[in-house]
Design a protein around this motif. Structure first.
Motif, PDB file in Angstrom:
ATOM      1  N   LYS A  75      56.619  28.910   5.413  1.00  0.00           N
ATOM      2  CA  LYS A  75      57.793  28.217   5.916  1.00  0.00           C
ATOM      3  C   LYS A  75      58.945  29.171   6.217  1.00  0.00           C
ATOM      4  CE  LYS A  75      60.397  25.442   3.446  1.00  0.00           C
ATOM      5  NZ  LYS A  75      60.728  24.394   2.471  1.00  0.00           N
ATOM      6  N   GLU A  76      59.157  30.159   5.294  1.00  0.00           N
ATOM      7  CA  GLU A  76      60.357  30.988   5.467  1.00  0.00           C
ATOM      8  C   GLU A  76      60.166  32.164   6.407  1.00  0.00           C
ATOM      9  OE1 GLU A  76      57.743  32.269   3.272  1.00  0.00           O
ATOM     10  OE2 GLU A  76      59.278  33.814   3.484  1.00  0.00           O
ATOM     11  N   GLY A  77      59.016  32.232   7.096  1.00  0.00           N
ATOM     12  CA  GLY A  77      58.923  33.201   8.193  1.00  0.00           C
ATOM     13  C   GLY A  77      57.820  34.227   8.115  1.00  0.00           C
ATOM     14  N   ARG A  78      57.228  34.402   6.922  1.00  0.00           N
ATOM     15  CA  ARG A  78      56.161  35.388   6.851  1.00  0.00           C
ATOM     16  C   ARG A  78      54.866  34.833   7.417  1.00  0.00           C
ATOM     17  NH1 ARG A  78      54.552  35.623   2.198  1.00  0.00           N
ATOM     18  NH2 ARG A  78      55.905  33.881   1.615  1.00  0.00           N
ATOM     19  N   THR A  79      53.981  35.738   7.855  1.00  0.00           N
ATOM     20  CA  THR A  79      52.633  35.359   8.253  1.00  0.00           C
ATOM     21  C   THR A  79      51.645  36.352   7.658  1.00  0.00           C
ATOM     22  OG1 THR A  79      53.469  34.522  10.355  1.00  0.00           O
ATOM     23  CG2 THR A  79      51.095  34.926  10.206  1.00  0.00           C
ATOM     24  N   LEU A  80      50.583  35.847   7.061  1.00  0.00           N
ATOM     25  CA  LEU A  80      49.485  36.701   6.619  1.00  0.00           C
ATOM     26  C   LEU A  80      48.369  36.577   7.635  1.00  0.00           C
ATOM     27  CD1 LEU A  80      49.195  35.969   2.780  1.00  0.00           C
ATOM     28  CD2 LEU A  80      49.678  38.178   3.843  1.00  0.00           C
ATOM     29  N   VAL A  81      47.884  37.722   8.110  1.00  0.00           N
ATOM     30  CA  VAL A  81      46.728  37.728   9.000  1.00  0.00           C
ATOM     31  C   VAL A  81      45.550  38.326   8.234  1.00  0.00           C
ATOM     32  CG1 VAL A  81      45.829  38.403  11.252  1.00  0.00           C
ATOM     33  CG2 VAL A  81      48.303  38.101  10.929  1.00  0.00           C
ATOM     34  N   HIS A  82      44.606  37.478   7.827  1.00  0.00           N
ATOM     35  CA  HIS A  82      43.422  37.941   7.114  1.00  0.00           C
ATOM     36  C   HIS A  82      42.338  38.303   8.115  1.00  0.00           C
ATOM     37  CE1 HIS A  82      45.033  36.615   3.316  1.00  0.00           C
ATOM     38  NE2 HIS A  82      45.180  35.379   3.758  1.00  0.00           N
ATOM     39  N   GLY A  83      41.582  39.352   7.815  1.00  0.00           N
ATOM     40  CA  GLY A  83      40.448  39.710   8.667  1.00  0.00           C
ATOM     41  C   GLY A  83      40.670  40.980   9.452  1.00  0.00           C
ATOM     42  N   THR A  84      41.747  41.700   9.129  1.00  0.00           N
ATOM     43  CA  THR A  84      41.986  42.974   9.808  1.00  0.00           C
ATOM     44  C   THR A  84      42.843  43.872   8.946  1.00  0.00           C
ATOM     45  OG1 THR A  84      42.949  44.076  11.724  1.00  0.00           O
ATOM     46  CG2 THR A  84      43.988  42.022  11.028  1.00  0.00           C
ATOM     47  N   ASN A  85      42.665  45.183   9.098  1.00  0.00           N
ATOM     48  CA  ASN A  85      43.524  46.161   8.448  1.00  0.00           C
ATOM     49  C   ASN A  85      44.441  46.816   9.469  1.00  0.00           C
ATOM     50  OD1 ASN A  85      43.027  46.223   5.664  1.00  0.00           O
ATOM     51  ND2 ASN A  85      41.015  47.111   6.045  1.00  0.00           N
ATOM     52  N   SER A  86      44.411  46.333  10.711  1.00  0.00           N
ATOM     53  CA  SER A  86      45.193  46.974  11.760  1.00  0.00           C
ATOM     54  C   SER A  86      46.439  46.151  12.067  1.00  0.00           C
ATOM     55  CB  SER A  86      44.332  47.093  13.021  1.00  0.00           C
ATOM     56  OG  SER A  86      45.145  47.073  14.169  1.00  0.00           O
ATOM     57  N   ILE A  87      47.581  46.796  11.908  1.00  0.00           N
ATOM     58  CA  ILE A  87      48.843  46.119  12.200  1.00  0.00           C
ATOM     59  C   ILE A  87      48.906  45.715  13.673  1.00  0.00           C
ATOM     60  CG2 ILE A  87      51.341  46.507  12.420  1.00  0.00           C
ATOM     61  CD1 ILE A  87      51.292  48.015   9.825  1.00  0.00           C
ATOM     62  N   GLU A  88      48.439  46.606  14.528  1.00  0.00           N
ATOM     63  CA  GLU A  88      48.497  46.324  15.964  1.00  0.00           C
ATOM     64  C   GLU A  88      47.665  45.080  16.301  1.00  0.00           C
ATOM     65  OE1 GLU A  88      47.811  49.340  14.623  1.00  0.00           O
ATOM     66  OE2 GLU A  88      49.909  49.890  14.880  1.00  0.00           O
ATOM     67  N   GLU A  89      46.433  45.099  15.797  1.00  0.00           N
ATOM     68  CA  GLU A  89      45.533  43.978  16.052  1.00  0.00           C
ATOM     69  C   GLU A  89      46.143  42.669  15.535  1.00  0.00           C
ATOM     70  OE1 GLU A  89      40.954  42.876  14.706  1.00  0.00           O
ATOM     71  OE2 GLU A  89      41.751  44.869  14.315  1.00  0.00           O
ATOM     72  N   ALA A  90      46.678  42.747  14.313  1.00  0.00           N
ATOM     73  CA  ALA A  90      47.266  41.554  13.697  1.00  0.00           C
ATOM     74  C   ALA A  90      48.439  41.041  14.522  1.00  0.00           C
ATOM     75  CB  ALA A  90      47.715  41.884  12.279  1.00  0.00           C
ATOM     76  N   LYS A  91      49.278  41.978  14.946  1.00  0.00           N
ATOM     77  CA  LYS A  91      50.452  41.561  15.723  1.00  0.00           C
ATOM     78  C   LYS A  91      50.040  40.950  17.060  1.00  0.00           C
ATOM     79  CE  LYS A  91      54.361  44.295  14.116  1.00  0.00           C
ATOM     80  NZ  LYS A  91      55.193  45.479  14.412  1.00  0.00           N
ATOM     81  N   LYS A  92      49.021  41.536  17.651  1.00  0.00           N
ATOM     82  CA  LYS A  92      48.546  41.039  18.945  1.00  0.00           C
ATOM     83  C   LYS A  92      48.096  39.575  18.817  1.00  0.00           C
ATOM     84  CE  LYS A  92      44.558  41.907  20.856  1.00  0.00           C
ATOM     85  NZ  LYS A  92      43.367  42.720  21.162  1.00  0.00           N
ATOM     86  N   MET A  93      47.268  39.315  17.792  1.00  0.00           N
ATOM     87  CA  MET A  93      46.769  37.958  17.575  1.00  0.00           C
ATOM     88  C   MET A  93      47.925  37.003  17.248  1.00  0.00           C
ATOM     89  SD  MET A  93      43.618  38.370  18.157  1.00  0.00           S
ATOM     90  CE  MET A  93      43.116  36.690  17.771  1.00  0.00           C
ATOM     91  N   TYR A  94      48.842  37.520  16.446  1.00  0.00           N
ATOM     92  CA  TYR A  94      50.000  36.742  16.007  1.00  0.00           C
ATOM     93  C   TYR A  94      50.827  36.281  17.197  1.00  0.00           C
ATOM     94  CZ  TYR A  94      54.667  36.216  13.780  1.00  0.00           C
ATOM     95  OH  TYR A  94      55.896  35.775  13.358  1.00  0.00           O
ATOM     96  N   TYR A  95      51.115  37.232  18.063  1.00  0.00           N
ATOM     97  CA  TYR A  95      51.927  36.872  19.221  1.00  0.00           C
ATOM     98  C   TYR A  95      51.156  35.973  20.174  1.00  0.00           C
ATOM     99  CZ  TYR A  95      55.478  40.073  17.572  1.00  0.00           C
ATOM    100  OH  TYR A  95      56.438  40.680  16.825  1.00  0.00           O
ATOM    101  N   LYS A  96      49.854  36.138  20.203  1.00  0.00           N
ATOM    102  CA  LYS A  96      48.986  35.279  20.996  1.00  0.00           C
ATOM    103  C   LYS A  96      49.145  33.813  20.577  1.00  0.00           C
ATOM    104  CE  LYS A  96      44.098  35.601  22.379  1.00  0.00           C
ATOM    105  NZ  LYS A  96      42.852  36.354  22.119  1.00  0.00           N
ATOM    106  N   ILE A  97      49.341  33.609  19.283  1.00  0.00           N
ATOM    107  CA  ILE A  97      49.410  32.251  18.755  1.00  0.00           C
ATOM    108  C   ILE A  97      50.831  31.702  18.745  1.00  0.00           C
ATOM    109  CG2 ILE A  97      49.181  30.909  16.631  1.00  0.00           C
ATOM    110  CD1 ILE A  97      46.740  32.733  16.031  1.00  0.00           C
ATOM    111  N   ILE A  98      51.731  32.513  18.212  1.00  0.00           N
ATOM    112  CA  ILE A  98      53.114  32.066  18.061  1.00  0.00           C
ATOM    113  C   ILE A  98      53.852  32.084  19.396  1.00  0.00           C
ATOM    114  CG2 ILE A  98      55.328  32.665  16.981  1.00  0.00           C
ATOM    115  CD1 ILE A  98      53.542  31.635  14.926  1.00  0.00           C
ATOM    116  N   GLY A  99      53.434  33.002  20.236  1.00  0.00           N
ATOM    117  CA  GLY A  99      54.028  33.101  21.559  1.00  0.00           C
ATOM    118  C   GLY A  99      55.372  33.820  21.552  1.00  0.00           C
TER     119      GLY A  99
END
Lengths: 77, 336, 336, 77
Positions: free
Chosen positions: C312-336
């Motif tokens: 709720k307060e803004g954090r996101t956990l991306v499970h399934g990767t150790n790569s910050i870049e990959e995680a951010k890419k997927m994150y922005y893909k979803i959150i927009g």
């Protein structure tokens, strides 16, 4: 010098955890007697005895430089 | 749920194979006080197959400071520890078979549970019971792990029949621990430390990594920053009555005679009777004497400065005295 | 209830006076994982006045093997650890003031709690956060107790501003612990042992028995029967940027810049955003992508082999990767 | 002889917890170099160093009979 380590209740009774005694070639029972001359309230009976981190008995002879530990069993749980 | 034990399987000392072994093991924990709480919780969390935990006592407010399975609700309801433990442990890991047994640990009462027990964890508070466990361990060839603590100190030692010296080898006489126990109190980290030593040895035994075993008695004093380890190879005695060449298991015999005992540090006496009780009938008989409280397992009574707790299967705790005679006198006064 | 702390008062190191002191102390536990569970439970049982426990994560099945405050129900419901911890701790000792805070531990987020904190217990799982705690400890003159564990090993050290060497004195560089943490797993007794060391030092500090403090870094390996203690008098550096004569508190500055981080041994990336979220609105937006689960604190989504957990307060956990870049890419893909 | 104690990950990398090296009057950095000649996969960087149970640095000089410990910080919790 023989170094004596005291644990648990014995440490409290003596008010310290380490005592040094000037002695050499002495049985543990002899060492106990010497110890009780100075620390007469120590209840050494029933304590496990270790010399240089190995199990020992009343008959074990200790030499200068040895470290003797008296470990009174504690029972709580 | 599939990766429930993943962190344990990643640890090379256990691995997937060890985890599979754990899932088929039965551990008997004797005592559900401070050490028993800590050990049984960790074993159940680790995914052992079956846990039997034996205790004859109930949860009191003064237990809550260090006995991690129990809550204020358990103390309010005076729940037997073995029942409260089983309830909490089931919430923690429901696939594990958990047997909480409200009973005194004696050679006779434990015997029915021993046939498939792989390991016994000592979580008792007296050497009478430990010596009895030591003899049972030798007679039925089950390893056991001694543990005890008082104040900020504690000790632990692993006994493997046929291999290591036993507790009877290490102790010249039955220790009289009353004084220290009364005087020294206990802090929770001393409990945690002993449990950590016992549990590590337990895991080594359960996954059959015998080379990793400590092979020494360990003792410590956390407040005074002491730590000591005593090797025990030289302690094994061929004429030991418990583990020697001609064992007589003296504490299995002695055990049969004890009928009442002072509970160390509790200002309490335990009186045993073979007779089962009808608690609600007993309540009717004695409720004129003082305030009573009842639940399915026990009935308590406040009377003349003592507190009596009658258990269904025949035991009675008399709180408020260290004298067996005094306790028995009051007991017979009430029970008749 | 009156004798609730009787066993602790009987221990000479604490006594009635120490018990009274405990009841007025506020301890901040950072992290509600394995070490945080163990320490906060023991502190609450011991009757401290106030406990604040901070954690940004939620309970997963793989936690249950060693994190003693949590049950299967907490894992099923994906409860935030700080909430589940507060619930259990309240059942254990209701008079203690318990603040469970679902938030990441940062210099900014902790600051509002520091004004009356007597002691900080480290129960984090990374040195980024520990170095930040170390700087906060120095800046606001609050002692803290470092603790960590992996496999069957662990270590602990007590930092007292103005007296002892600090963690930055002891470490030449920020340790890169990723490899060990991934590889070694963890067994419960290693947790219990570190917690025992931390708790004993905590009690000494809280009852002001400074002479009894260990004064050394302790480390152990339970499986391999190792134990070692390193004195640290010579480690204190007058030019230490954290505790020296001209401190710059580098990890308070550094902290401000970190916006995402790989979580050691988790195959996960944490992404922080200052923005609060409306979880049910977000669920509507993303539920076509894959299976979602929601509770008042978080929303989770399975998507292309990753699992996203939005707090709720803004954090996101991306499970399934150790790569910050990959995680951010997927994150922005979803959150927009 | 200098006795070297290895902990945690270093113990695993070396496959043993104790190593003895024939040396005297050697700095810790020199000792590290010697150690890496035999155990070239050891990741000693970042490990805390203790000599005879006291904190030490790369410059600390060790003598025969000293016990040197390398303690890699572990990070879990």
């Amino acid at each position: 010098m023989i170094k004596i380590l005291l644990f648990a209740g014995l440490r409290e009774e003596a008010g310290k955890s380490e005592i040094e005694i000037k002695a050499d070639n002495l049985s543990i029972s002899g060492l106990k007697q010497q110890l009780l001359e100075t620390y007469n309230s120590l209840n050494l009976n029933g304590a496990m005895i270790a010399v240089n981190e190995e199990y020992a008995t009343e008959d074990t002879v200790v030499k200068s430089g040895d470290v003797v530990a008296f470990i009174p069993p504690v029972s709580g749980g | 749920m599939n990766d429930r034990y993943s962190r344990q399987e990643l640890f090379p000392g256990i691995g997937e194979k060890g985890q599979e072994q754990l899932s088929r093991k039965h551990v008997l924990v004797i005592g559900a006080g401070a050490l028993g709480s800590a050990s049984s919780e960790a074993l159940v969390r680790s995914g052992i197959g079956k846990l039997t935990i034996v205790d004859h006592d109930y949860v009191e407010w003064s237990n809550l400071q260090r006995q991690q399975l129990y809550t204020e609700k358990d103390a309010t309801e005076q729940m037997p520890k073995a029942v409260a433990a089983q309830n909490r442990l089931t919430e923690i890991n429901s696939p594990v078979t958990i047997n909480g047994r409200v009973m005194e640990a004696t050679a006779e009462s434990l015997l029915p549970y021993l046939h498939d027990v792989d390991l016994i964890i000592d979580a008792t508070d007296n050497f009478d019971t430990r010596m009895m466990i030591n003899d049972l361990s030798q007679k039925y060839e089950i390893p056991w792990i001694f543990g005890s603590c008082v104040g900020s100190t504690g000790m632990s030692y692993t006994v493997i029949p046929g291999k290591t010296a036993c507790l009877n080898c290490l102790l010249d006489r039955l220790p009289m621990g009353g004084a220290t126990c009364d005087a020294a109190g206990i802090i929770a980290p001393a409990v945690g430390m002993v449990a950590a030593y016992q549990l590590t040895e337990a895991f080594k035994l359960l996954v059959n990594d015998l080379e990793a075993l400590r092979g020494s008695l360990i003792t410590f004093d956390l407040w005074n920053n002491q730590q000591y380890s005593m090797k025990t190879e030289k302690a094994k005695k061929s004429d030991c009555p418990s583990c020697g060449e001609h064992p007589t298991y003296p504490y299995l015999q002695y055990e049969n005679q004890t009928k009442s005992m002072v509970l160390c540090g509790r200002n309490s006496v335990l009186i045993r009777s073979p007779q089962e009780r009808n608690l609600s009938e007993l309540q009717k008989t004695i409720q004129s004497l003082g305030e009573t409280k009842i639940n399915p397992y026990l009935l308590s009574l406040q009377y003349e400065g003592y507190r009596f707790v009658f258990f269904k299967e025949g035991r009675t705790l008399v709180h408020g005295t260290n004298s067996i005679e005094e306790a028995k006198k009051m007991y017979y006064k009430i029970i008749g």
